[in-house]
Design an enzyme around this catalytic site. Structure first.
Site, PDB file in Angstrom:
ATOM      1  N   GLU A 140       9.931 -38.131 -28.056  1.00  0.00           N
ATOM      2  CA  GLU A 140      10.847 -37.909 -26.943  1.00  0.00           C
ATOM      3  C   GLU A 140      10.365 -38.647 -25.708  1.00  0.00           C
ATOM      4  O   GLU A 140      11.151 -39.258 -24.983  1.00  0.00           O
ATOM      5  CB  GLU A 140      10.947 -36.403 -26.632  1.00  0.00           C
ATOM      6  CG  GLU A 140      12.030 -36.051 -25.606  1.00  0.00           C
ATOM      7  CD  GLU A 140      11.564 -36.008 -24.147  1.00  0.00           C
ATOM      8  OE1 GLU A 140      12.412 -35.808 -23.268  1.00  0.00           O
ATOM      9  OE2 GLU A 140      10.360 -36.196 -23.886  1.00  0.00           O
ATOM     10  N   HIS A 196       3.397 -33.693 -16.476  1.00  0.00           N
ATOM     11  CA  HIS A 196       2.737 -34.940 -16.888  1.00  0.00           C
ATOM     12  C   HIS A 196       1.321 -35.085 -16.327  1.00  0.00           C
ATOM     13  O   HIS A 196       0.787 -36.190 -16.259  1.00  0.00           O
ATOM     14  CB  HIS A 196       3.581 -36.191 -16.566  1.00  0.00           C
ATOM     15  CG  HIS A 196       4.733 -36.364 -17.520  1.00  0.00           C
ATOM     16  ND1 HIS A 196       5.444 -37.524 -17.629  1.00  0.00           N
ATOM     17  CD2 HIS A 196       5.288 -35.513 -18.410  1.00  0.00           C
ATOM     18  CE1 HIS A 196       6.395 -37.386 -18.554  1.00  0.00           C
ATOM     19  NE2 HIS A 196       6.318 -36.162 -19.023  1.00  0.00           N
TER      20      HIS A 196
END
Lengths: 337, 340, 334
Positions: free
Chosen positions: A199, A309
């Site tokens: 993804e 992230h």
């Protein structure tokens, strides 16, 4: 469920190297399904059969962002490039772990004070290197190869309501589906849980995962950004602890309005806290399912996450539990999609 | 090798018919099936010689090249152009172009160095104009039309070990597929060869061809950037000329399917074929669009390393081409491993 | 309804990506009597069908959505923050009045606020206002819009002289109006091909509607209708003129034969037309429709338009009429 989250987030499985996480998920599921298989690109699909014949597809991606080795120099230092959205600034001062558990430290080039300042100011992967403690190239090659994949080296922490780990994006979605599969007895509708691959580098797995399933409706479960830290982006409202976030839109998709409103009504009816999400950037696997064949009504339910992230992504445990609750109620609903 | 012919043919993205015609004419007696799909992809099939075919194996290479399109004919008879695919405007000054179906010659002018106020002005598509030797719009319109494609007008050259030419990306891949077609393949599975269109403007043709073929596995053949020059530190080189075919583990938008990647590397090792890994992950190939088609098609990427791609003067090392060809033959011999 | 009236009606209605129902409903009501079948699909696309003699399937496509805004955060009783749905140039926002469509069905007023010049620091004057710093004043409403409410600029279409129209959403309701008018015309003539009209959703946010509807319709040929930039004074941009007739796209995303047939149809019927070079992707639904299934042959017909993606878009009704004549001629020729 915290144990599941810890186990799933601590596994190192970047985009394209999802075998480890897939095997672990199957192990944790412990037979709580009717069938499971991995498709040609490696998506793990777990089916729990229902009664109506309607097919609900839930998707969470099992890959995480990471790095890949692109060069090894004579002195045994590695050069890396990003796998997905790794910010080079996040790497500075942190460690990476390669698939065979070799750990490396990140360094920055700088031959003069001026070049050091410049490199830090305009940080890019070109000026970063990884030190795995190798004596020379030959020694390094015993531990890693060009084409070896790695991830952040970070562990899980339970702060009470708040949980911190790397790869909450999107192992938290995986954990939600695992928990749901464990709790579901016999759902009303067929439930296909897709643990999707790749993804982070472009919705690769989700683009093909639904092809043979032909679902009637899709809910992607993923993380989203927050607006509740000091001077956070002021155009977004999302807060940790306010419940699952029902996504109106992000940069890749606009949630199907019928599905969105159905979820909202359901949350109200079941007294599950929820919040409305508008994300000015990013995207989820829902964007891929909307484009599948003749089109599948698709929406995203997000878990609000701080510091996405980075090696320290933070979620609220109650949001996670409420997401399981909402989805459980969703797969047991009658609907007209 | 068909590169000398393929290189000089004009075939900018969206206008690949001349390349397609050449390939069609050359291979038509060597394949079991040959057809063109709605987008202009050319698909050839070599059938399995055994009773029951064990699957479908597909090679992909793109026929199109980067180039230009005429977007405006100005009052003074000069042409405005826009790149089709990625061509650096700084390559253009002083170059000769061929424009339109008739190949009308043109040159890209630049104010003489004596007359330039500022030598550091960067050439751009806004400022560059093509001179076709007329000075009125009406005159120009007799020779070219808005929407005409243009290419660099350069010959192909062959030296003892090196080749120079335009459009090696990806006529190199097309030539490899043609060579494979000319081989006497005795295989337990069907092999498809897809000569696809529109790669350079966003990997557009290959997905449609994949939909047609429905392969079990795809290998995308490319001609890829080298970067091995004195202005770039060695650790930034993507590939090195002379080191054999480049095998990709990841590029933009796609991590090459692990099984396929490892199978290619293992095959090269097993057969003792020289190879290198592509050491940068920027740029994409048709493997991205093929893998995302239908139920998901595992795709690998093998490339001929090449210097100065997307310029009028690409440089290729002949041995790299033949090492790549040998690797592809080896992959076909080992094809059952990956198809099972 | 006449072409101009119909365009004014649908362009003044609101319909950002994913929230096109109102516009779809108006088109549906009006096109029904000229169609053999009209339906909406799972994704919200409107598909009208007009039977021919079964000689081929032709798709006429126009996206129905417009660019818009969404309430992305409630600041307090008086103010909300916004995000764009599609490519809004936020430079045009300060001082605009918005129509905000509440999630409960109510319509609200909004004003995009800006500090008066008197109160600005001199160093801030002349700077483009950062989108993140824009805010919308909703104080005038008794009830307030909810988070996630869609909004559009309040700029209903008005006439500008004899032939021009100005307003929001002329991109791409102009094309919707053209297709509507073609269907009206078709009810009076014989045609061989089965004609599908697709009013697709979510183009401005990625072409979702066109892709999935083309998958289910699977036409032999698709003619995409959109708008294109007119009267741009650039040095390399195509020269497309308002009142120069519809622009026929040529380039990779367009099938060469379809282009030639359209051009011939125009020439044979004295339809004014222009050529629009497209050196790459076209930025229209043609890009995705061409790649559906085993490929679909596409043609692109664009209405010249000035000031795209602003509330001051301008089109010429003459260009729309020429486009109708062109498509009708093409269908007869098909």
């Amino acid at each position: 469920m915290k144990d599941i989250i810890k186990t799933l987030t601590e596994i190192s499985s970047p985009s394209g190297r999802e075998d480890t996480i897939a095997e672990k998920i199957v192990e944790i599921l412990d037979g709580n399904f009717d069938e499971y298989w991995r498709d040609k690109l490696g998506n793990l699909i777990v089916l729990k059969k229902g009664k109506t014949g309607k097919k609900v597809l839930l998707d969470a991606h099992m890959d995480e962002i990471g790095v890949v080795v692109t060069n090894i120099d004579e002195n045994g230092f590695l050069r890396i490039e990003a796998v997905g959205g790794v910010n080079p600034y996040t790497l500075v001062g942190s460690r990476v772990r390669f698939q065979n558990n070799v750990v490396g430290v990140i360094g920055i080039e700088g031959e003069s004070f001026r070049s050091s300042r410049e490199n830090m100011k305009n940080l890019s992967f070109d000026v970063l290197f990884v030190d795995i403690g190798a004596k020379n190239k030959e020694d390094a090659l015993k531990k890693v190869k060009i084409g070896s994949f790695g991830t952040y080296d970070a562990s899980f922490h339970d702060l009470g309501d708040k949980l911190v780990s790397k790869a909450m994006d999107d192992r938290i979605g995986c954990a939600v589906m695992v928990q749901l599969l464990k709790e579901l007895e016999e759902p009303l509708n067929d439930v296909y849980c897709v643990f999707a691959v790749q993804e982070e580098i472009g919705l690769v797995g989700a683009t093909v995962a639904g092809y043979d399933i032909e679902p009637d409706v899709v809910i992607a479960i993923d993380v989203t950004a927050h607006g509740d830290t000091p001077k956070a982006l002021k155009r977004i409202p999302m807060k940790l602890g306010d419940g699952p976030a029902l996504k109106v839109m992000d940069a890749y998709s606009i949630s199907d309005r019928k599905v969105l409103e159905f979820l909202e009504e359901l949350a109200k009816k079941e007294n599950i806290p929820y919040q409305i999400e508008i994300l000015p950037f990013g995207g989820t696997d829902a964007a891929a399912y909307q484009r599948l064949k003749a089109g599948v009504p698709s929406a995203t339910v997000s878990i609000v996450t701080r510091y996405v992230h980075t090696p320290s992504e933070m979620v609220d445990y109650n949001d996670v539990l409420n997401t399981v609750k909402l989805l459980k109620s969703f797969v047991n609903s009658e609907f007209l999609f | 090798m068909f590169l000398s012919e393929l290189s000089t043919i004009a075939g900018v993205s969206g206008n690949e018919s001349k390349v397609r015609d050449f390939i069609k004419k050359t291979i038509e007696n060597k394949v079991d099936e040959l057809y063109e799909d709605k987008m202009g992809n050319l698909i050839a099939l070599k059938k399995s010689k055994t009773q029951s075919s064990k699957g479908r194996f597909a090679f992909f290479a793109h026929m199109d090249e980067v180039g230009f399109m005429v977007t405006r004919i100005n009052e003074d008879g000069k042409l405005s152009i826009h790149p089709v695919g990625g061509v650096d405007a700084r390559l253009l000054p002083g170059k000769r172009l061929k424009i339109g179906e008739k190949g009308t010659p043109g040159v890209v002018g630049l104010k003489a160095i004596h007359l330039q106020d500022n030598l550091d002005n960067v050439p751009s598509y806004q400022s560059l104009k093509v001179d076709i030797g007329v000075n009125k719009k009406s005159e120009a319109e007799k020779l070219v039309s808005v929407g005409d494609y243009a290419i660099f007008d350069v010959p192909f050259e062959e030296y003892s070990k090196h080749l120079i030419g335009k459009a090696f990306d990806d006529r190199g891949g097309c030539s490899l597929m043609m060579d494979l077609i000319f081989e006497d393949l005795k295989l337990p599975f069907d092999v498809y060869f897809a000569f696809v269109v529109q790669e350079e403007i966003g990997l557009r043709g290959s997905g449609v061809a994949a939909e047609e073929i429905k392969p079990d596995i795809a290998i995308v053949l490319e001609t890829t950037t080298a970067g091995d020059n004195p202005e770039l530190e060695e650790y930034k080189w993507a590939t090195h000329i002379g080191d054999g075919p480049a095998i990709t583990f990841m590029h933009r938008g796609y991590v090459v399917n692990k099984k396929v990647y490892e199978w290619i590397v293992d095959t090269a090792e097993k057969k003792g074929i020289k190879y290198q890994l592509k050491r940068r992950t920027a740029g994409g190939t048709d493997a991205l669009s093929v893998s995302k088609r239908l139920f998901g098609i595992p795709a690998g990427v093998v490339s001929i390393p090449c210097r100065y791609i997307h310029s009028p003067s690409s440089v290729m090392y002949k041995d790299d081409y033949f090492d790549t060809l040998n690797l592809l033959k080896a992959l076909l011999e080992e094809g059952e491993v990956i198809l099972s | 309804m006449e072409l101009k009236e119909f365009l004014k009606l649908i362009a003044s209605e609101y319909g950002p990506g994913g929230y096109e129902e109102n516009v779809v409903k108006i088109i549906q009501e009006n096109i029904s009597k000229y169609s053999d079948e009209v339906k909406t699909d799972n994704s919200g696309n409107l598909i009208a069908f007009k039977k021919g003699n079964g000689k081929g399937k032709l798709l006429l496509e126009a996206h129905v959505d417009e660019i818009g805004l969404v309430v992305s955060k409630i600041v307090n009783e008086d103010y909300v923050r916004i995000h764009m749905v599609g490519g809004v140039d936020y430079k045009i926002l300060p001082g605009q009045r918005l129509k905000i469509f509440g999630r409960n069905g109510k319509v609200y007023r909004g004003v995009v606020g800006m500090l008066a010049p008197h109160l600005q620091k001199s160093s801030d004057r002349g700077k483009v206002i950062d989108f993140d710093e824009l805010f919308v004043d909703v104080s005038m409403n008794d009830e307030k819009p909810e988070l996630g409410s869609m909004a559009v600029l309040d700029a209903p279409v008005v006439e500008l002289g004899e032939t021009l129209l100005t307003g929001k959403a002329l991109d791409n309701r102009s094309s919707c109006a053209v297709i509507f008018e073609v269907f009206k015309t078709l009810s009076k003539i014989k045609h061989d091909a089965d004609i599908y009209a697709l009013f697709s959703v979510k183009e401005e946010t990625g072409g979702v509607g066109a892709t999935v509807a083309s998958f289910s319709i699977e036409p032999d040929i698709a003619i995409i209708l959109d708008v294109t930039h007119a009267d741009v004074n650039g040095s390399m941009e195509p020269e497309i003129k308002l009142d120069g007739g519809p622009a026929l796209g040529i380039g990779p995303t367009v099938n060469r034969e379809v282009f030639e047939t359209l051009k011939k149809a125009a020439e044979e019927n004295n339809v004014k037309y222009q050529i629009e070079p497209l050196p790459g992707r076209s930025g229209t639904d043609a890009d995705s429709i061409q790649l559906v299934k085993k490929g679909i042959k596409t043609g692109l017909v664009s209405i010249p338009l000035r000031y795209m993606h602003t509330p001051a878009e301008i089109v010429s009704i003459e260009d729309l009429k020429e486009a109708v004549r062109l498509l009708t001629a093409y269908i007869i020729k098909f």
